[in-house]
Design an enzyme around this catalytic site. Structure first.
Site, short mmCIF file in Angstrom:
data_model
loop_
_atom_site.label_atom_id
_atom_site.label_comp_id
_atom_site.label_asym_id
_atom_site.label_seq_id
_atom_site.Cartn_x
_atom_site.Cartn_y
_atom_site.Cartn_z
N THR A 1 2.34 -8.18 -1.59
CA THR A 1 0.91 -8.44 -1.50
C THR A 1 0.14 -7.12 -1.42
O THR A 1 0.68 -6.09 -1.02
CB THR A 1 0.59 -9.29 -0.27
OG1 THR A 1 0.92 -8.55 0.92
CG2 THR A 1 1.39 -10.59 -0.29
N GLU A 2 -1.11 -7.14 -1.82
CA GLU A 2 -2.01 -6.00 -1.63
C GLU A 2 -1.46 -4.71 -2.26
O GLU A 2 -1.59 -3.62 -1.71
CB GLU A 2 -2.32 -5.80 -0.15
CG GLU A 2 -2.79 -7.07 0.54
CD GLU A 2 -3.30 -6.87 1.96
OE1 GLU A 2 -3.71 -5.74 2.30
OE2 GLU A 2 -3.29 -7.83 2.73
N LEU A 3 -0.86 -4.84 -3.43
CA LEU A 3 -0.22 -3.69 -4.07
C LEU A 3 -1.25 -2.72 -4.63
O LEU A 3 -2.14 -3.11 -5.39
CB LEU A 3 0.70 -4.18 -5.19
CG LEU A 3 1.45 -3.10 -5.98
CD1 LEU A 3 2.39 -2.32 -5.06
CD2 LEU A 3 2.25 -3.74 -7.13
N HIS B 1 0.86 -1.19 0.00
CA HIS B 1 0.00 0.00 0.00
C HIS B 1 0.90 1.23 0.00
O HIS B 1 1.33 1.70 1.05
CB HIS B 1 -0.92 -0.02 1.22
CG HIS B 1 -1.82 -1.21 1.29
ND1 HIS B 1 -2.72 -1.50 0.29
CD2 HIS B 1 -1.95 -2.19 2.22
CE1 HIS B 1 -3.39 -2.61 0.61
NE2 HIS B 1 -2.93 -3.04 1.77
#
Length: 381
Positions: A269-271, A241
Site C-alpha cells: 500500500t501507499e507505494l 514508502h
C-alpha cells in the site's frame, strides 16, 4: 480493460502513451500497454485519489487511472476527522463521490482508514470538560463511527484499512489516545465493529516501515494475538514508502513471507519511491514529523540527473520483481497517487520540495520504467 464511461477519457492520452512504448516489441491489443492488464491474474493495481480526482476536475489523471489501474483508495477524505468533525455530524459528501466514481469505473474500492491516531478529531477522546473519556465512552464512539461509515458503504467498499499505524519500529505499541484509554483492546474492538457493520468486507491492518525487523515482529505478534481471540483479519498492508537505498529488498521480502505465514493476504500500500535526501535515516512515514527547508534537501528542481534516474528505474524494477515473485501472496499493489505532482512527498517531511516518486510524470506520461515493469509482468505469463 474496463468499458465504462471513464474509459472515454482515455482517447486523448492513449496516443501519447502508445508513442512512449513505441520501442517495445508488444503485439496484440491496446491492453498490452497498460499496467493493470500486465498484472492481470497476479494482483490488483491501485492508486490513491485526491480531491481533484474525486471531484473529476483532473481529467487527465482520470484518463491514466482508467487505463492503468483497477483499484482505488481515498488518500485523505475518509479519515475520521473529516468524516465526523463533531460528534454525530457526519460529512459524506466527498466519500459518496469517491465511491460513486469507483462503482462507475468498476474499480475495486478500498476504504482508508477507520481508526488512526493521526487526523482523528479531538472530541473523540475528550468529555465536555476536556478530560479523557472513559473506556466505555470511547468504545461507544468507535462503534458508532465504524458502524455508521462502514454500514453506509456496505457491499460497495470491498476492503477497509481498519486500523492504521499502531505499532512502532521497535515492535512496541504506539502510545496513542486509543491505546492510553483502551489498551491493546482498541484494535480488537475496531475489527469486531467493522465486521459487524459489513460481514462481507475484507478487513486490513496497515502500517509503514514494515520491512523493519522490530516492527515486523510486533505486527506478527499483534495479529497472532487477534487470531487467538477469534478476531477476523484478512490482510496486512505494507506501506511502500521507500527510498533509493532503504529498505533493503531482502528485509522487505522477509516481511512479505512473515505476514503471509499468518494466513492473511499481503498488500503493498501507499507505494512511492523518493529520490530526495532524507533528513534522517529513520524518518519512517509519521505525518507529524516536519523538517525545516534547506536547499541541500531539494536538489532536483529542474529534473533528475541521469545517474539518479537510473537508480530510480532499477529500484522500481527490483521491487516489482519482488512483488511478481510473490504474486501468490500479494493481492494488491497501490501507488500513493497517480502522477508526481499528486504526491505527498513533495511536502513531507520538508515542505516545498520537488520529488519524483511515482510511475507517471507531472505531464501524465508514463516513465520509461513502466515499459520495463510491463515486460517483467508479461514474462511471467
Amino acid at each position: 480493460m474496463k468499458t465504462t464511461h471513464l474509459r472515454k477519457f482515455a482517447l486523448v492520452l492513449s496516443v501519447v502513451i502508445l508513442a512512449s512504448f513505441s520501442t517495445q516489441d508488444f503485439t496484440g491489443n491496446d491492453d498490452d500497454f497498460f499496467l493493470q492488464s500486465a498484472f492481470e491474474g497476479k494482483f490488483l493495481f491501485g492508486a490513491a485519489l485526491n480531491t481533484s480526482h474525486i471531484n473529476r476536475t483532473d481529467t487527465k489523471g482520470l484518463e491514466v487511472l482508467s487505463q492503468h489501474f483497477n483499484s482505488i483508495v481515498a488518500e485523505n477524505i475518509m479519515k475520521s476527522g473529516l468524516m465526523q468533525p463533531s460528534e454525530g455530524n457526519f460529512n459524506f459528501t466527498m466519500a459518496d463521490k469517491f465511491v460513486e466514481l469507483g462503482q462507475e469505473g468498476n474499480f475495486h474500492i478500498v476504504g482508508h482508514t477507520l481508526i488512526w491516531h493521526s487526523q482523528a478529531p479531538r472530541w473523540f477522546f475528550t468529555d465536555s470538560e476536556g478530560k479523557d473519556v472513559s473506556p466505555e465512552v470511547l468504545t461507544q464512539r468507535m462503534r458508532d463511527h465504524i458502524h455508521t461509515v462502514v454500514g453506509r458503504y456496505k457491499g460497495k467498499i470491498k476492503g477497509w484499512d481498519v486500523v492504521n499505524e499502531t505499532i512502532l519500529d521497535d515492535g512496541s505499541w504506539r502510545n496513542s489516545k486509543f491505546y492510553q484509554i483502551l489498551g491493546e483492546d482498541f484494535v480488537k474492538l475496531a475489527f469486531q465493529f467493522a465486521h459487524e457493520a459489513d460481514p462481507e468486507a475484507e478487513l486490513y491492518y496497515n502500517d509503514y516501515s514494515m520491512a523493519n525487523p522490530g516492527k515486523r515482529e510486533g505486527v506478527v505478534r499483534m495479529v497472532k494475538n487477534l487470531q487467538a481471540q477469534g478476531v477476523r483479519i484478512d490482510g496486512i498492508g505494507m506501506q511502500g514508502h521507500i527510498g533509493l537505498d532503504y529498505p533493503t529488498v531482502d528485509e522487505f521480502e522477509k516481511s512479505i513471507l512473515a505476514f503471509s505465514e499468518l494466513g492473511v493476504t499481503v498488500m503493498i500500500t501507499e507505494l512511492d519511491l523518493s529520490v530526495l535526501p532524507s533528513p534522517r535515516r529513520d524518518m519512517g512515514a509519521d505525518v507529524a514529523t516536519n523538517v525545516a527547508y534547506q536547499q541541500s534537501l531539494n536538489p532536483y528542481t529542474e529534473g533528475l540527473p541521469e545517474d539518479i534516474q537510473q537508480k530510480f528505474d532499477q529500484r522500481y524494477r527490483d521491487f516489482f520483481g519482488l512483488f511478481l515473485k510473490h504474486h501468490d501472496k500479494i493481492s494488491r499493489v497501490t501507488l500513493w497517487g497517480i502522477q508526481d505532482g499528486d504526491s505527498w512527498k513533495n511536502g513531507w517531511p520538508v515542505r516545498g520540495r520537488t520529488d519524483y516518486p511515482l510511475l507517471f510524470n507531472r505531464d501524465y506520461t508514463p516513465k520509461s520504467v513502466v515499459s520495463d515493469i510491463i515486460t517483467m509482468a508479461r514474462a511471467q505469463q
